[in-house]
Design a protein around this motif. Structure first.
Motif, PDB file in Angstrom:
ATOM      1  N   LEU A  84      -4.883  37.151  27.662  1.00 51.78           N
ATOM      2  CA  LEU A  84      -3.520  36.614  27.670  1.00 51.78           C
ATOM      3  C   LEU A  84      -2.575  37.719  27.239  1.00 51.78           C
ATOM      4  N   ARG A  85      -1.375  37.701  27.777  1.00 54.92           N
ATOM      5  CA  ARG A  85      -0.362  38.661  27.352  1.00 54.92           C
ATOM      6  C   ARG A  85       0.984  37.960  27.282  1.00 54.92           C
ATOM      7  N   LEU A  86       1.947  38.644  26.675  1.00 54.02           N
ATOM      8  CA  LEU A  86       3.275  38.051  26.511  1.00 54.02           C
ATOM      9  C   LEU A  86       3.927  37.789  27.861  1.00 54.02           C
ATOM     10  N   HIS A  87       4.675  36.714  27.916  1.00 51.18           N
ATOM     11  CA  HIS A  87       5.393  36.317  29.124  1.00 51.18           C
ATOM     12  C   HIS A  87       6.381  37.421  29.518  1.00 51.18           C
ATOM     13  N   ASP A  89       9.202  37.070  30.958  1.00 51.68           N
ATOM     14  CA  ASP A  89      10.573  36.586  30.756  1.00 51.68           C
ATOM     15  C   ASP A  89      10.870  36.601  29.257  1.00 51.68           C
ATOM     16  N   ARG A  90      11.697  37.531  28.819  1.00 45.73           N
ATOM     17  CA  ARG A  90      11.968  37.690  27.388  1.00 45.73           C
ATOM     18  C   ARG A  90      12.604  36.447  26.765  1.00 45.73           C
ATOM     19  N   ARG A  91      13.206  35.578  27.581  1.00 47.37           N
ATOM     20  CA  ARG A  91      13.782  34.338  27.031  1.00 47.37           C
ATOM     21  C   ARG A  91      12.704  33.415  26.487  1.00 47.37           C
ATOM     22  N   ARG A  92      11.452  33.637  26.840  1.00 49.18           N
ATOM     23  CA  ARG A  92      10.336  32.843  26.329  1.00 49.18           C
ATOM     24  C   ARG A  92       9.785  33.397  25.017  1.00 49.18           C
ATOM     25  N   LEU A  93      10.305  34.544  24.573  1.00 48.75           N
ATOM     26  CA  LEU A  93       9.720  35.243  23.425  1.00 48.75           C
ATOM     27  C   LEU A  93      10.590  35.153  22.182  1.00 48.75           C
ATOM     28  N   ASN A  94      11.271  34.033  22.000  1.00 51.25           N
ATOM     29  CA  ASN A  94      12.173  33.866  20.870  1.00 51.25           C
ATOM     30  C   ASN A  94      11.410  33.636  19.581  1.00 51.25           C
ATOM     31  N   CYS A 112      -3.291  37.157  36.573  1.00 52.73           N
ATOM     32  CA  CYS A 112      -2.403  36.692  37.652  1.00 52.73           C
ATOM     33  C   CYS A 112      -1.000  36.315  37.187  1.00 52.73           C
ATOM     34  N   GLU A 113      -0.729  36.406  35.890  1.00 55.94           N
ATOM     35  CA  GLU A 113       0.554  36.076  35.276  1.00 55.94           C
ATOM     36  C   GLU A 113       0.927  34.596  35.354  1.00 55.94           C
ATOM     37  N   GLU A 119       2.122  30.457  22.109  1.00 55.35           N
ATOM     38  CA  GLU A 119       1.782  30.868  20.750  1.00 55.35           C
ATOM     39  C   GLU A 119       2.904  30.447  19.827  1.00 55.35           C
ATOM     40  N   GLN A 120       2.531  29.860  18.693  1.00 53.83           N
ATOM     41  CA  GLN A 120       3.480  29.551  17.619  1.00 53.83           C
ATOM     42  C   GLN A 120       3.035  30.339  16.404  1.00 53.83           C
TER      43      GLN A 120
END
Length: 146
Positions: A84-87, A89-94, A112-113, A119-120
């Motif tokens: 797994l990796r960070l999304h 779309d930076r708006r999902r990484l708040n 495949c993204e 993650e919390q």
């Protein structure tokens, strides 16, 4: 034992994990130290409540929003997550210090993204968990006849 896979490309997204009952909510913390996970390594649980967006008003109080997101999200310990990796779309990484998980899935399949999990881990939440979206993963029970 159970292994979870990306429902889109089949990539392995957890190691071997065993189901346990959904744990009680931990006490609210008042500091900014990293929170523990509700899951022990090697365990997973289904959350019976809905989680995440979209949010909708309650019938009793239209100003109060509650989750209308997926039910039965699958909680796993962060160390059990794979590929797994960070999304993108930076708006999902708040979040303040880490990820708050309030803006939809923030982890994608490395293969495949596809949006797989949330993650919390932010300083104001009482836990550090990864929630797999049950509509985005498949599960396999390697030691059973399934």
């Amino acid at each position: 034992m159970t292994v979870f896979f990306c429902g889109t490309c089949g990539a392995v997204v957890t190691g071997d994990v065993s189901e346990i009952p959904f744990p009680d909510e931990p006490a609210v913390r008042d500091d900014r130290t990293p929170a523990p996970s509700r899951m022990t390594p090697g365990a997973f649980a289904h959350d019976p409540d809905r989680f995440g967006p979209p949010f909708k008003p309650t019938a009793a109080n239209p100003k109060l929003l509650v989750s209308a997101g997926p039910a039965l999200t699958i909680l796993v310990h962060p160390d059990d997550a794979r590929e797994l990796r960070l999304h993108p779309d930076r708006r999902r990484l708040n979040g303040c210090c880490r990820l708050d998980g309030c803006d939809g899935p923030n982890l994608v399949c490395a293969g495949c993204e596809a949006e797989i999990a949330t993650e919390q881990s932010d300083c104001w939440v009482s836990w550090h968990d990864i929630r797999l979206d049950p509509t985005a993963v498949t599960e396999h029970h390697p030691n059973s006849e399934q």
